[in-house]
Design a protein around this motif. Sequence first.
Motif, short mmCIF file in Angstrom:
data_model
loop_
_atom_site.label_atom_id
_atom_site.label_comp_id
_atom_site.label_asym_id
_atom_site.label_seq_id
_atom_site.Cartn_x
_atom_site.Cartn_y
_atom_site.Cartn_z
N GLY A 94 8.46 5.02 2.27
CA GLY A 94 7.04 5.11 2.55
C GLY A 94 6.55 6.47 2.97
N PHE A 95 7.39 7.53 2.92
CA PHE A 95 6.87 8.88 3.14
C PHE A 95 5.83 9.17 2.07
N ARG A 96 4.87 10.04 2.39
CA ARG A 96 3.84 10.42 1.44
C ARG A 96 3.85 11.94 1.26
N SER A 97 3.96 12.40 0.01
CA SER A 97 3.91 13.83 -0.26
C SER A 97 2.48 14.32 -0.21
N LYS A 98 2.29 15.64 -0.36
CA LYS A 98 0.94 16.21 -0.27
C LYS A 98 0.02 15.68 -1.37
N LYS B 48 2.04 10.97 -3.35
CA LYS B 48 3.08 10.16 -3.96
C LYS B 48 4.04 9.66 -2.89
N SER B 49 4.45 8.38 -3.01
CA SER B 49 5.37 7.77 -2.05
C SER B 49 6.81 8.13 -2.40
N ILE C 61 0.83 -1.20 0.00
CA ILE C 61 0.00 0.00 0.00
C ILE C 61 0.87 1.26 0.00
N GLU C 62 1.91 1.25 0.86
CA GLU C 62 2.79 2.43 0.96
C GLU C 62 3.52 2.70 -0.35
N CYS D 102 5.12 13.36 7.19
CA CYS D 102 4.68 12.83 5.88
C CYS D 102 4.20 11.39 6.03
N GLY D 103 3.44 11.14 7.07
CA GLY D 103 2.82 9.83 7.28
C GLY D 103 3.66 8.84 8.06
N LYS D 104 4.90 9.15 8.42
CA LYS D 104 5.77 8.21 9.14
C LYS D 104 6.11 8.77 10.52
#
Length: 774
Positions: free
Chosen positions: A738-742, A745-746, A220-221, A715-717
């Motif tokens: 697995g960071f997620r941008s605004k 995008k991973s 998923i990430e 960023c989600g982590k």
Amino acid sequence: MGKTLIIAEKPSQAREYAKTLGVKGKREGYFENDEYIISWCIGHLFELKAPETYMDLPKVGKRWSIRRLPVLPRLGEFQYGLKSGTAKQFKVLQGLLRSPEVQQVICGTDADREGQLLFQEVWDAVGSKKPLFRLWISSLTQEAIREGMSKLRPVGEVEGLAQAGYGRSYGDWDFGMNLTEGFTALFGSFDPVRKKPNVISIGRVQTPTLALVVEREWAIENFVPVAYVEVEAEFASGQGSYKGKWFDPAIKSARDKSQETANEQMMLDLDRGKEIVAKVQGKPGRIRSVKDKETKEPHPLLFDLTSLTVSASRRYGFGAEKVLKIAQSLYEKKAITYPRTDCNYLPPDMLPKLKAHLQALQQSPFAEWVKEALNSPLPGGKRVINEITAHHAIIPTTEKAALNLSPDERKIWEMIVLRFLCIWFPPARYAEKEVVTVVEEESFLTKGKTLLEPGWKKIENTEKHTEGSGLQLPLLAQNEVVETRSCQALQKETKPPKRYTQGDLIKAMEGAGKEVEDETLRRQLKGKGLGTVATRGAIIENLLDRGYLLQQQKVLMPTAKGTELIRLIKERLPRAQLLISAEMTGQMEYELAQVERGEMPLSRYMEKVEEAIRGIIEELRHYEATQGKKPLAFAPQKPGAHGRKRESNSERKPRESQTQAKSAKVGQESLALAAEDNLGICPSCGGGVVEREKGYGCQNWKDGCPFILWKNPICGKVLTPAQVKSLLKKGKTNLIKGFRSKNGKSFAAYLVWEDPSSGKLKFEFENNDRAKPG
């Protein structure tokens, strides 16, 4: 004349035996009359002792460490202790088994491997030599008990089952005890928030199950959505309007061969979608083909425990362990047959008895369906009568359900009743229509489905699983000219895999063999997979209790602790990767089946277990020598976790959960590392940095040190203890994925200091470009 002693699994089962056999005399711990004595266990009366039992503690020390391992008792050397609260009942059984009044013994525990084992532990501890027989039944109705008593099995027929039970118990103890201590010694630490050790629990079934959830989370990430376009047109014919979706006729047949490949080839980009829209908009079309066919949908298979759990999870949100507990209660109330089954079929000899099961259901709201079914022929075909395993599918019994069912029990019971009623009715019949419309050489597909005859669906409608009648289409003819009333390009994007619910995870555990390449192992895993139908729910509960998983509403997510453990094994411990593979579990299950059939001696099975454990311990020893210790993240604090209701002693949990818990308690002192075993040096004042509930802070905060790294998501982590330790030591974390941008995008990046004294961070990418503060 001597008496026959029957030993049941628990008191409720013994009461049913006594009632059926007319044994009314109640004694302390048993029932008795002139012919029978009926007593009981309380689930497992015994448990395997902790590893310290086999150690020279003055020599190896009390503290958990790699140098104390492995601990691998030989067959015949495993030591047992009575579980808390069972000594009194064991004394009763011991006296009865040694009584000269008892001429022969019948094992009447649940008819499965674990039921055989808990009896065998008592039998072997007492050392009885009396004639022994096995009662093998699939329900607790008086009819089933009487029939079972008339067909007692000689003990030789279940000798392999007993050996396999011991093999499962000893093998799981060896894996759980050795590897939990080994992993905890290297990767555990003291949790200052909970004031207790952070134990890194390892289990033969538990750890690969955790890997399923972690790897789904990684998928998923790392998922990157792919934008695509669907072109949909509305057509007008002389008989009415209908819609169609664009498709490429050249690759349509690939859908039957490879759904994934066909879907990828059918995806359109926006430019191509707009081109098709402009090309056909307002143009006349022609119906190239109209295909009509009638299809039939057979009734669903009867429930086994897995399919019952999945259905109850989807419909009511019940957890796996709750479903098993309810089903077991219904079994003990004689409402359903034996629930711990992995079979969806019935044996041929049950056919003549099925109408008696129907007659017991002549009550609201089933009365009309039962009346119709009673006038129908007996159900046949391989979807009902087929090869069975130890127990057949779950169905209602021949006794009317008790009126004292709880609301949750009634929900599960009615699901089982409705599924049983379905098998008496014919397939549902559908009229399916497939229309291909061509406009300017572009093809559009339209499908319609009309329910002609509900058949069993009139029962299933009550279960709320039917899909309805489908799209109703006007009367259309081949070569008919139609008008393209409208056409549009619908922008969509691919979706990531879904997180597991408990029901989904149970199903994934059962089908774990899909990822095993060896065909023999795949066949062995089919219907078994990770764990057994009786233990999968408890395994998930263990993962939740031990802080490896979290449940948010209906879905399961791995914690930082669970994710770090699986990443560690996958990336740094190649030998230990056995612990996260379905292949290892499948091989052990396959070999246990060989032990059960008498094709492999128990000693050979244990040799293979010990060989695997020695290899992993040696790898941990090498890791410690070259890498040192690396504490994993703590489990998250769960509100109300201490209020979780525990199972009673009579409910059977996997052996790995019972004995590991006790061993962890024995080793508390060895793991209680001092608070000064901190994560590193505070960059502000030079004090020690420790983990607290909401962040990582300096121990000198009372003296005014402001340093704190909050556990707020970046960023989600959320930073883990291992990452903070690296940051304090090296000034940067390891690469974090697995960071997620605004925009969703991973991406992967390091975290580095922007201002160490205040705890401010920023990203650093692999090409050394600097980004905004985190």
